[in-house]
Scaffold this motif. Structure first.
Motif, PDB file in Angstrom:
ATOM      1  N   ILE A   1      -4.297  -3.544   7.692  1.00 22.52           N
ATOM      2  CA  ILE A   1      -4.008  -3.496   6.257  1.00 22.52           C
ATOM      3  C   ILE A   1      -4.057  -4.883   5.636  1.00 22.52           C
ATOM      4  O   ILE A   1      -4.602  -5.072   4.537  1.00 22.52           O
ATOM      5  N   ASN A   2      -3.510  -5.858   6.334  1.00 21.55           N
ATOM      6  CA  ASN A   2      -3.371  -7.199   5.763  1.00 21.55           C
ATOM      7  C   ASN A   2      -4.474  -8.154   6.179  1.00 21.55           C
ATOM      8  O   ASN A   2      -4.352  -9.383   5.970  1.00 21.55           O
TER       9      ASN A   2
ATOM     10  N   ILE B   1      -7.632   6.601  -8.500  1.00 24.37           N
ATOM     11  CA  ILE B   1      -7.010   6.455  -7.182  1.00 24.37           C
ATOM     12  C   ILE B   1      -7.636   5.251  -6.486  1.00 24.37           C
ATOM     13  O   ILE B   1      -8.848   5.215  -6.247  1.00 24.37           O
ATOM     14  N   ASN B   2      -6.820   4.285  -6.142  1.00 25.44           N
ATOM     15  CA  ASN B   2      -7.306   3.048  -5.528  1.00 25.44           C
ATOM     16  C   ASN B   2      -7.391   3.227  -4.013  1.00 25.44           C
ATOM     17  O   ASN B   2      -6.649   2.588  -3.254  1.00 25.44           O
TER      18      ASN B   2
ATOM     19  N   GLU C   1      -2.757   0.255  -3.635  1.00 26.11           N
ATOM     20  CA  GLU C   1      -3.853   0.602  -2.752  1.00 26.11           C
ATOM     21  C   GLU C   1      -3.431   1.785  -1.892  1.00 26.11           C
ATOM     22  O   GLU C   1      -2.276   1.878  -1.470  1.00 26.11           O
ATOM     23  N   VAL C   2      -4.361   2.688  -1.629  1.00 26.13           N
ATOM     24  CA  VAL C   2      -4.058   3.914  -0.894  1.00 26.13           C
ATOM     25  C   VAL C   2      -4.780   3.907   0.452  1.00 26.13           C
ATOM     26  O   VAL C   2      -5.973   3.587   0.536  1.00 26.13           O
TER      27      VAL C   2
ATOM     28  N   PRO D   1       0.809  -1.226   0.000  1.00 19.87           N
ATOM     29  CA  PRO D   1       0.000   0.000   0.000  1.00 19.87           C
ATOM     30  C   PRO D   1       0.837   1.268   0.000  1.00 19.87           C
ATOM     31  O   PRO D   1       2.010   1.274   0.388  1.00 19.87           O
ATOM     32  N   LEU D   2       0.206   2.344  -0.422  1.00 18.78           N
ATOM     33  CA  LEU D   2       0.753   3.687  -0.328  1.00 18.78           C
ATOM     34  C   LEU D   2       0.020   4.361   0.832  1.00 18.78           C
ATOM     35  O   LEU D   2      -1.195   4.567   0.775  1.00 18.78           O
TER      36      LEU D   2
END
Length: 434
Positions: free
Chosen positions: A427-428, A196-197, A167-168, A71-72
């Protein structure tokens, strides 16, 4: 007279450079212990004034930015008017700064969020930290900041097309409870942002709905022993006046009253730190002092390749004052869309007096989103790390609510390992009870 001339010359230099600020420049300097790709720069967000937002980007896990599989992560600080350099150097970035006698040392941070993705620290609104505001521009509302962020992120992806597949996540703490819901809502409702994801948001100790978060300081601080009964009743009276001011639309006065509460509760409580009421006494030299000294050094700014020297302050009081009214307005109306579209993590430090657990529970009751009511009705579940309890959580669909033990307002600073584990699970998609 010399000072006046120096200030005028600085203003002229800033004005002349407004149109030629570097948007993307690689930072590779032994002062900063980071072996991967790192970039900083300025992205202009107002064509009329030339004002620009400063950012500092780090490639995933001391590596390249050319990795679409991770991710970003964008990090937003609070205030309003506090610099993202706080998150970078004092909380969750790849390194931290310590004072070593008269000098400073930059040292690697073990549990840093860069190990979970590419990460971008932002100084916003304009004028915050290293960001530049020209022609006297000062923002007054979160809505204005959202417009600037829309411009920023659109240009950011043009400057860094490497991230178009990533992914953002928008993450932050404190007044980021205003920034993130409004920014995410703005991105979700603007069809031009479809590339933008945007995947999720994380709201730490977030100031979102003052109408319901303000009236709880008296009871919360009484229960934990900071106030006696007489002091509790005095603070409750001020809270009631603040609520009435909000209901009548006098948001500036409401903020002045709530600030008075924050300034005095820990004084009445014996001198605790309002970021963590269990911390006595408040350190004589905290990270604000250390980072302000370090980042104000001309040599440091040169090695960051900043085009012009700027006297650095961790929190810009002019911005804070300009947004006094905004401070007491709510961003809760933007939450239902965000919650329905994005993975959301809401977390709070157990020992935060500033934006406390009780206030967050109180505002959540009034969010117009049915899954929140289901979440609030759940029993708490234990969250363990290395066989030890580090918090508790509730989860309903894509919404997760976490309380972090032995932590105050700056969760990644107080409990870096727990904060890292929390974001990793979020996140995961790793269950908190696993």
């Amino acid at each position: 007279m010399k000072l006046v001339i120096a200030l005028l010359l600085t203003a002229l230099v800033l004005s002349s450079q407004a149109q030629q600020l570097p948007e993307r420049q690689a930072i590779s300097d032994l002062l900063f212990p980071f072996g991967g790709e790192s970039y900083n720069g300025y992205i202009q967000v107002n064509n009329q004034t030339g004002s620009a937002i400063y950012y500092h980007l780090f490639g995933y896990n001391n590596g390249t930015i050319n990795n679409p599989q991770v991710p970003l992560i964008f990090w937003f600080q609070g205030g309003p008017g506090c610099s993202g350099e706080i998150g970078l150097y004092a909380e969750l970035g790849p390194f931290s700064v310590i004072r070593d006698g008269p000098d400073y040392r930059v040292i690697p941070r073990d549990k840093n969020w860069n190990k979970l993705g590419h990460i971008v620290f932002i100084d916003q609104p304009v004028g915050t930290g290293f960001s530049l505001a020209f022609k006297g521009e000062v923002l007054n509302t979160t809505a204005q900041a959202a417009v600037h962020f829309q411009v920023f992120i659109a240009r950011f992806f043009q400057v860094f097309p490497e991230f178009l597949q990533n992914e953002v996540y928008l993450t932050g703490e404190s007044y980021a409870g205003h920034w993130i819901p409004a920014f995410a809502n703005y991105l979700l409702t603007n069809t031009s942002n479809s590339y933008i994801n945007l995947k999720g948001v994380a709201l730490g100790d977030a100031w979102i709905n003052p109408l319901y978060q303000t009236p709880v300081y008296s009871t919360m601080c009484y229960v934990v022993g900071l106030l006696n009964q007489k002091e509790r009743d005095y603070i409750k009276l001020i809270e009631n006046h603040a609520v009435q001011a909000m209901l009548s639309g006098d948001y500036v006065y409401a903020t002045q009253l709530s600030n008075f509460i924050l300034d005095n509760v820990c004084v009445l409580g014996g001198g605790c730190d309002d970021n963590n009421y269990r911390r006595y006494p408040v350190p004589s030299e905290d990270f604000h002092t250390v980072l302000t000294g370090f980042l104000s050094l001309e040599e440091v700014q040169k090695r960051l390749k900043l085009p012009v020297y700027k006297a650095f302050s961790m929190c810009n009081g002019n911005i804070t004052d300009a947004m006094l009214g905004d401070n007491s307005e709510s961003t809760a109306d933007t939450l239902p869309l965000v919650l329905s579209k994005l993975k959301t993590l809401i977390y709070v430090g157990q020992d935060d007096e500033n934006v406390n657990y009780e206030g967050i529970l109180n505002y959540l009751k009034f969010v117009d989103y049915d899954p929140i009511q289901s979440l609030l009705a759940q029993k708490k579940k234990n969250w363990n790390l290395n066989g030890q309890p580090v918090g508790h959580f509730k989860k309903e669909g894509d919404l997760t609510f976490v309380t972090v033990y032995k932590s105050g307002h700056l969760v990644p600073t107080d409990q870096p390992e727990s904060a890292f584990d929390m974001l990793n699970r979020f996140i995961n998609n790793i269950p908190f009870d696993q």
